[in-house]
Design an enzyme around this catalytic site. Structure first.
Site, PDB file in Angstrom:
ATOM      1  N   MET A  72      39.483  39.056  40.244  1.00 52.53           N
ATOM      2  CA  MET A  72      39.144  38.063  41.343  1.00 52.53           C
ATOM      3  C   MET A  72      40.244  37.932  42.296  1.00 52.53           C
ATOM      4  O   MET A  72      39.985  37.566  43.458  1.00 52.53           O
ATOM      5  CB  MET A  72      38.453  36.710  40.706  1.00 52.53           C
ATOM      6  CG  MET A  72      37.443  36.890  39.806  1.00 52.53           C
ATOM      7  SD  MET A  72      35.710  37.808  40.662  1.00 52.53           S
ATOM      8  CE  MET A  72      35.500  36.455  41.886  1.00 52.53           C
ATOM      9  N   CYS A 130      46.107  33.910  33.817  1.00 57.73           N
ATOM     10  CA  CYS A 130      45.491  34.543  34.460  1.00 57.73           C
ATOM     11  C   CYS A 130      46.067  36.038  34.536  1.00 57.73           C
ATOM     12  O   CYS A 130      47.221  36.402  34.858  1.00 57.73           O
ATOM     13  CB  CYS A 130      45.420  34.307  35.988  1.00 57.73           C
ATOM     14  SG  CYS A 130      44.246  35.413  36.926  1.00 57.73           S
ATOM     15  N   LYS A 166      45.056  26.410  28.868  1.00 54.27           N
ATOM     16  CA  LYS A 166      44.389  27.958  28.543  1.00 54.27           C
ATOM     17  C   LYS A 166      45.141  28.988  28.190  1.00 54.27           C
ATOM     18  O   LYS A 166      45.967  29.329  29.073  1.00 54.27           O
ATOM     19  CB  LYS A 166      43.638  28.129  29.825  1.00 54.27           C
ATOM     20  CG  LYS A 166      42.671  29.361  29.697  1.00 54.27           C
ATOM     21  CD  LYS A 166      41.288  29.159  30.020  1.00 54.27           C
ATOM     22  CE  LYS A 166      40.614  30.359  29.913  1.00 54.27           C
ATOM     23  NZ  LYS A 166      39.438  30.517  30.855  1.00 54.27           N
ATOM     24  N   THR A 194      40.723  36.361  29.759  1.00 56.44           N
ATOM     25  CA  THR A 194      40.389  37.658  29.742  1.00 56.44           C
ATOM     26  C   THR A 194      41.368  38.590  28.970  1.00 56.44           C
ATOM     27  O   THR A 194      42.691  38.237  29.010  1.00 56.44           O
ATOM     28  CB  THR A 194      39.918  38.140  30.903  1.00 56.44           C
ATOM     29  OG1 THR A 194      40.741  37.994  31.798  1.00 56.44           O
ATOM     30  CG2 THR A 194      38.670  37.558  31.525  1.00 56.44           C
TER      31      THR A 194
HETATM   32  C1  LIG Z   1      34.557  36.506  37.223  1.00 54.60           C
HETATM   33  C2  LIG Z   1      35.440  35.772  36.296  1.00 54.60           C
HETATM   34  C3  LIG Z   1      36.227  34.961  36.739  1.00 54.60           C
HETATM   35  C4  LIG Z   1      37.064  34.248  36.285  1.00 54.60           C
HETATM   36  N1  LIG Z   1      38.035  33.177  36.648  1.00 54.60           N
HETATM   37  C5  LIG Z   1      38.792  32.502  35.923  1.00 54.60           C
HETATM   38  C6  LIG Z   1      39.601  31.472  36.383  1.00 54.60           C
HETATM   39  O1  LIG Z   1      39.373  31.281  37.846  1.00 54.60           O
HETATM   40  N2  LIG Z   1      40.237  30.788  35.643  1.00 54.60           N
HETATM   41  C7  LIG Z   1      40.411  30.888  34.257  1.00 54.60           C
HETATM   42  O2  LIG Z   1      41.064  30.287  33.526  1.00 54.60           O
HETATM   43  N3  LIG Z   1      39.563  31.748  33.729  1.00 54.60           N
HETATM   44  C8  LIG Z   1      38.792  32.550  34.557  1.00 54.60           C
HETATM   45  N4  LIG Z   1      37.965  33.482  33.938  1.00 54.60           N
HETATM   46  C9  LIG Z   1      37.898  33.717  32.310  1.00 54.60           C
HETATM   47  C10 LIG Z   1      36.720  32.990  31.524  1.00 54.60           C
HETATM   48  O3  LIG Z   1      37.177  31.583  31.924  1.00 54.60           O
HETATM   49  C11 LIG Z   1      36.862  33.344  30.331  1.00 54.60           C
HETATM   50  O4  LIG Z   1      38.118  32.697  29.734  1.00 54.60           O
HETATM   51  C12 LIG Z   1      36.500  34.781  29.906  1.00 54.60           C
HETATM   52  O5  LIG Z   1      35.968  35.249  30.655  1.00 54.60           O
HETATM   53  C13 LIG Z   1      36.289  34.824  28.474  1.00 54.60           C
HETATM   54  O6  LIG Z   1      34.952  34.400  28.169  1.00 54.60           O
HETATM   55  P1  LIG Z   1      33.391  34.828  28.478  1.00 54.60           P
HETATM   56  O7  LIG Z   1      33.746  36.504  27.718  1.00 54.60           O
HETATM   57  O8  LIG Z   1      32.543  34.150  27.935  1.00 54.60           O
HETATM   58  O9  LIG Z   1      33.424  35.144  29.945  1.00 54.60           O
HETATM   59  C14 LIG Z   1      37.194  34.319  34.512  1.00 54.60           C
HETATM   60  C15 LIG Z   1      36.234  35.299  34.000  1.00 54.60           C
HETATM   61  C16 LIG Z   1      35.467  35.963  34.737  1.00 54.60           C
HETATM   62  C17 LIG Z   1      34.519  36.943  34.024  1.00 54.60           C
END
Ligand SMILES: Cc1cc2nc3c(=O)[nH]c(=O)nc-3n(C[C@H](O)[C@H](O)[C@H](O)COP(=O)(O)O)c2cc1C
Length: 306
Positions: A72, A130, A166, A194
């Site tokens: 993103m 990030c 985080k 991620t």
């Molecule tokens: C589209 C998208 C945008 C994300 N944006 C952020 C963000 O702005 N800040 C952040 O700390 N993590 C962000 N993440 C990570 C998520 O908060 C989370 O830590 C990660 O996706 C793992 O969880 P999940 O498998 O349930 O999605 C983003 C993940 C996705 C898929």
């Protein structure tokens, strides 16, 4: 909402242990409201920066069989406009809000923290991890235990709000980083961000699928990595952990709890199961409790520590 799912996180009552993680919904009042109405116990803002950011050019998200890849690029309306949406949310609901902030240095984290402390937020989350802004900012801060210590300590000294750090899965020793955050005064950890970054290739066009080429992995394929890192961290630190990474079902949520999580993030699953995913997982957790004769989630045993 079922009474048996009511719990506390850092002393604050929550109606369910399920958390909307940062960045999954857009940074609007309505985006947070719809998660609240569908059973999330805590909602998290997108990571906000001091100035607005338009993020990367599209495509920014791609689905593959194991999950999602995203870059993103931290698109967000900036801290001032982002907090206006949080104000609106808090006027409508008592559901706790985590405001996530992103910066590249201690001074900017301190400025962001001041904004958030003057808002209605319940918790301040420092996005130190990030993975898809390498080109612009280099390796995430969460890769360095010294940087993590410096930033968390500085913010903790000035913040009256509880601090959540985080963390990144993409490190050599998660426990070194987690201990640094705890020693610096973090009240809780949120993990994992991620995984990767990784890449997908469009074979017809002979080019990467994402415009940014590389992006972070989320969804079911990262769950085993998340569980392992959460379990190692739970075995090492005393502060609570919001566990996330691929949670898509009630059973996944129970695995997170057994690995040591006190609350559970449900992110990418929103794209698979719709916004109702929070209520669906809440119900699946209750079914698990009933089937296994546990009166509440607190009675579900955790794994023996390492
Ligand atoms: C589209 C998208 C945008 C994300 N944006 C952020 C963000 O702005 N800040 C952040 O700390 N993590 C962000 N993440 C990570 C998520 O908060 C989370 O830590 C990660 O996706 C793992 O969880 P999940 O498998 O349930 O999605 C983003 C993940 C996705 C898929």
């Amino acid at each position: 909402m079922h009474k048996r799912l009511k719990t506390k996180f850092l002393g604050v009552e929550i109606k369910s242990p399920l958390v909307l993680p940062a960045g999954i919904m857009d940074m609007s009042f309505s985006g947070l409201k719809v998660c609240n109405e569908n059973g999330a116990g805590i909602v998290t803002s997108k990571s906000l920066t001091l100035e607005p950011r338009s993020g990367h050019k599209g495509p920014v998200v791609a689905e593959f069989e194991g999950g999602f890849l995203n870059a993103m690029g931290l698109c967000n309306p900036g801290i001032a406009d982002g907090l206006a949406e949080i104000k609106e949310f808090k006027e409508y609901s008592a559901t706790p809000v985590i405001v996530s902030v992103f910066a590249t240095n201690t001074d900017d984290f301190l400025k962001l923290s001041e904004y958030v402390n003057n808002s209605k937020a319940d918790f301040l989350e420092l996005n130190l991890s990030c993975p898809n802004v390498y080109d612009e900012f280099g390796i995430p801060l969460a890769s360095s235990k010294n940087k993590v210590f410096e930033i968390v300590k500085a913010v903790k000294t000035k913040s009256k709000l509880p601090i959540i750090a985080k963390l990144s899965p993409n490190v050599l020793s998660i426990t070194d980083i987690a201990v640094s955050a705890e020693n610096a005064g973090a009240d809780a950890l949120c993990m994992i961000n991620t995984v990767g970054p990784g890449m997908l290739i469009d074979t017809k066009m002979v080019k990467p699928v994402l415009f940014n080429k590389f992006g972070g992995l989320s969804g079911p394929c990262i769950k085993p990595v998340a569980l392992k890192l959460i379990y190692q961290t739970y075995s090492t630190v005393k502060i609570p952990i919001i566990g996330m990474g691929g949670v898509t079902s009630g059973n996944d949520a129970i695995e997170m709890v057994m690995a040591g999580a006190s609350a559970i993030g449900v992110g990418t699953a929103v794209y698979y199961r719709g916004i109702e995913v929070f209520d669906k997982i809440n119900k699946e957790i209750i079914d698990f409790l009933d089937e296994n004769d546990y009166t509440s989630l607190e009675n579900v045993p955790k794994l023996e520590k390492l």
